[in-house]
Scaffold this motif. Sequence first.
Motif, short mmCIF file in Angstrom:
data_model
loop_
_atom_site.label_atom_id
_atom_site.label_comp_id
_atom_site.label_asym_id
_atom_site.label_seq_id
_atom_site.Cartn_x
_atom_site.Cartn_y
_atom_site.Cartn_z
N ARG B 194 1.17 -1.14 0.37
CA ARG B 194 -0.04 0.40 -0.35
C ARG B 194 1.46 1.17 0.00
N GLY B 195 0.64 2.55 -0.24
CA GLY B 195 1.31 3.67 -0.26
C GLY B 195 1.96 3.51 -0.68
N ASP B 196 2.93 4.29 -0.13
CA ASP B 196 4.42 4.60 -0.32
C ASP B 196 5.52 2.97 -1.02
N TYR B 197 5.19 1.79 -0.19
CA TYR B 197 5.24 0.19 -1.39
C TYR B 197 4.89 0.29 -2.14
N LEU B 198 3.54 0.19 -2.85
CA LEU B 198 3.33 -0.06 -3.85
C LEU B 198 3.78 1.21 -4.29
N ALA B 199 3.80 2.52 -4.79
CA ALA B 199 4.70 3.28 -5.50
C ALA B 199 6.04 3.25 -6.48
N ILE B 200 6.80 2.71 -4.55
CA ILE B 200 8.51 2.06 -5.06
C ILE B 200 7.90 1.16 -6.36
N ALA B 277 -13.99 2.81 -2.09
CA ALA B 277 -14.33 1.45 -0.59
C ALA B 277 -12.64 1.56 -0.09
N LEU B 278 -12.01 0.45 -1.33
CA LEU B 278 -11.31 0.01 -1.72
C LEU B 278 -9.81 0.85 -0.75
N ARG B 279 -9.67 2.22 -1.69
CA ARG B 279 -9.90 3.95 -1.46
C ARG B 279 -9.30 3.84 0.67
N GLU B 280 -10.91 3.54 0.45
CA GLU B 280 -10.97 4.87 1.75
C GLU B 280 -10.50 3.66 2.94
N ASP B 281 -10.85 2.56 2.92
CA ASP B 281 -10.34 2.12 4.26
C ASP B 281 -10.22 0.42 3.24
N GLU B 282 -9.15 -0.27 2.89
CA GLU B 282 -8.90 -1.28 3.56
C GLU B 282 -9.56 -2.84 4.06
N ILE B 283 -9.30 -2.21 5.06
CA ILE B 283 -9.59 -3.60 6.52
C ILE B 283 -10.95 -3.20 6.46
N ALA B 284 -12.30 -2.45 6.20
CA ALA B 284 -13.34 -2.02 6.06
C ALA B 284 -13.50 -2.80 4.79
N CYS B 285 -13.37 -2.63 4.16
CA CYS B 285 -13.73 -2.98 2.98
C CYS B 285 -13.69 -4.58 2.59
N GLN B 286 -12.30 -4.92 3.26
CA GLN B 286 -12.45 -6.37 3.15
C GLN B 286 -13.70 -7.45 4.33
N ALA B 287 -13.64 -6.50 5.17
CA ALA B 287 -14.70 -7.04 6.38
C ALA B 287 -16.24 -6.81 6.25
N MET B 288 -16.49 -6.00 4.38
CA MET B 288 -17.66 -5.78 4.32
C MET B 288 -18.14 -6.98 3.45
N GLY B 289 -16.63 -8.21 2.67
CA GLY B 289 -16.63 -8.69 2.36
C GLY B 289 -16.96 -8.62 0.61
N ILE B 290 -15.94 -7.66 0.20
CA ILE B 290 -15.33 -7.14 -1.18
C ILE B 290 -13.71 -7.99 -1.00
N ASP B 291 -13.86 -8.75 -1.88
CA ASP B 291 -12.57 -9.82 -2.44
C ASP B 291 -11.63 -8.65 -2.41
N LYS B 292 -10.39 -8.39 -1.57
CA LYS B 292 -9.53 -7.30 -2.35
C LYS B 292 -8.98 -8.19 -3.77
N MET B 293 -8.15 -9.40 -3.15
CA MET B 293 -7.86 -9.62 -4.81
C MET B 293 -7.75 -9.23 -6.07
N LYS B 294 -9.29 -9.34 -5.95
CA LYS B 294 -9.96 -9.62 -7.50
C LYS B 294 -10.22 -8.22 -7.87
N THR B 295 -10.66 -7.05 -6.65
CA THR B 295 -10.71 -6.08 -7.01
C THR B 295 -9.95 -5.13 -7.69
N LYS B 296 -8.53 -5.58 -6.89
CA LYS B 296 -7.41 -4.58 -7.12
C LYS B 296 -7.02 -4.85 -8.09
#
Lengths: 263, 410
Positions: B194-200, B277-296
């Motif tokens: 996420r964030g800086d690490y992803l940018a690098i 939602a993924l942009r706003e809060d990744e953990i909450a987003c997953q907890a709401m049942g969104i598949d992080k992998m697929k969405t990203k």
Amino acid sequence: MAQPILHVTGLTMDFGGIRALNNIDLDVNEGEIVALIGPNGAGKTTFFNCVTGIYQPTKGEINVYNKHKGRQISLLGMKPNQVTQQGLARTFQNIRLFSQMTVLENVMIGRHCRTKSFIIGALLRDKRTLREEEEIIQKSHQILEKIGLTRYENEFAKNLPYGAQRRLEIARALATEPVLLLLDEPAAGMNPQETIELVSLIQEIAAEGQSILLIEHDMKLVMSLSERIFVMDYGKRIAEGTPEEIRHDPAVIKAYLGEEVDA
Amino acid sequence: MITFQELKRSFFISLWFVFLTFPIMVIRVDSIEKTVQWRWMNMLYVAVGAFILSLIFRYMMRRKEGQSADDDEETSTSDQHLIHRWLTVPRYRNIIYGVMLTLALVLPLVFSTYQTSIMTTALLYVVLGLGLNIVVGLAGLLDLGYVAFYAVGAYTYALLYHFFGMSFWIVLPLGGMLAAVFGILLGIPVLRLRGDYLAIVTLGFGEIIRLILENWGEFSQGPSGVSNIPRPSFFGIDMSLDTALIYIYYLMIAFVIFTIFIVNRLQNSRLGRAWVALREDEIACQAMGIDKMKTKLAAFSLGAFWAGIAGVIFAAKTTFISPRSFTFIESAIILSIVVLGGMGSIIGVIIGAMVLILLPEYLRFLSEYRMLAFGAILVCMMVFRPQGIIASVRRTYTYNKKETADGEGA
């Protein structure tokens, strides 16, 4: 005897050398409100995180009863989104709303796991996708009505008053049609009036047969709401029983008030 | 109005600027005659200029702070309301779109081929910006290697033509799809970042692609690049250079409209909401049942797809590509387009691309100062409008409308 909807046995969670959860057994039956209490650092939120798949527990079993299949499903190794799919929905101790989205959209995100359309649907906007979208909006709207947030519908979540944000978290969790609703300190930071409203809200939700597991520090709320209380300290279970039993349990009193030195 | 304190501060600021610019503005070494010229007048110009500019800047800052003190939310939304009201009332919207489209269609008939060609480049960056907007603006994944997908698209066309003689129209979708595949390839290892690490990591990925193209001679012809790439054909008709450029311009208009159409649909779908939602809060987003992998991965591949398309068109337009067209600075420009225009806002990205690509072109009369002026404009922009030229507000409006429709139905 009906099966418990959440069946946790021997749950243990280690962080390096620290045992945050030690052999926890906990069942929640259908339609029941169970409270999880304990002093700060007792491992309550860790328990939630293990159950909802955010942490992978070191040992133990977590099963949820799947009505359609008529049997227990193990949640071990599942990702948080799969756990939600199985019917556990949670709120967070420190509010985690999608702050740049509107209130309605926040709830609509909750419907995500019960709907299917993806890239193709988004591009074609075929009948099924449109119907699904319509259904998402309708259901989300209904939930907001039930929770009493309709007037904020198009506000950004971050602009809501604190109490309303907490309620929105509950609304969002309810939108996933959970078998069990996990509330992590829903009354934290609320004023007495807001807490009273919250209690009646939770009672309303429970009256519809919703099973609830909640972490809370507000003892008045816990005592008035829960049918069963589970007390933890240092990652261990120290007591379990009805509010009346817990009130007089020596171990609980000791954990909360400490021991007299010269006793 | 202006206190003594402020004058004093501006005075020191101008002193500081005089000091900073002294070596380049005052001293000029004539290396042929071995003499040093002292241009003392320049020092005065810098001092006066810096003094006045700092006063203006301070005044603007105070006005801005005064506004935000009133109510941050109110003011930031009220001026957006105007633009968005224009865009949401169907009658106005159709008029605006109609005018924009006619202007775009008439442009090559009125202006020279040079202007049309610049415009084509700007439109190319609109497509790139809209693609990156999916990744950065909607899904909140900071991608600094976006140009890699652009390169993939361009080289797909160049090499498929070079080795197999495939035509533009066949390669166009292929280039997009191949870029999308590369998007997934990049996406898989960076799922947890996420964030800086992803940018690098994305920055590194962009460089890897460029270095491969530069060093794998047999495959990509190395630093000398691929030349003689044919322009897009139009039912096999031979076209002069001018007509061909105008033809590409019209093609580009069509592609931009197509891109806007698709991106708009994606944005307003279940998937688009999941991205936000993924942009706003990744953990909450997953907890709401969104598949992080697929969405990203969907965000990465759909974003990359447009870069691939743009790459194919770029190769066809310039007829020559080399790895040097795909350096990090390109990624930076595309990212600036998205940020400057307004993250997550389609109109914003379009305006951003126009400003960022056309401005340096038309600032050419400032010759050597043009990049300086450009930089100053960017800095001012970010100070006074950090949310971008047009911030995204789509949500309130679209859902508002749908909601009232529901209310009537119920």
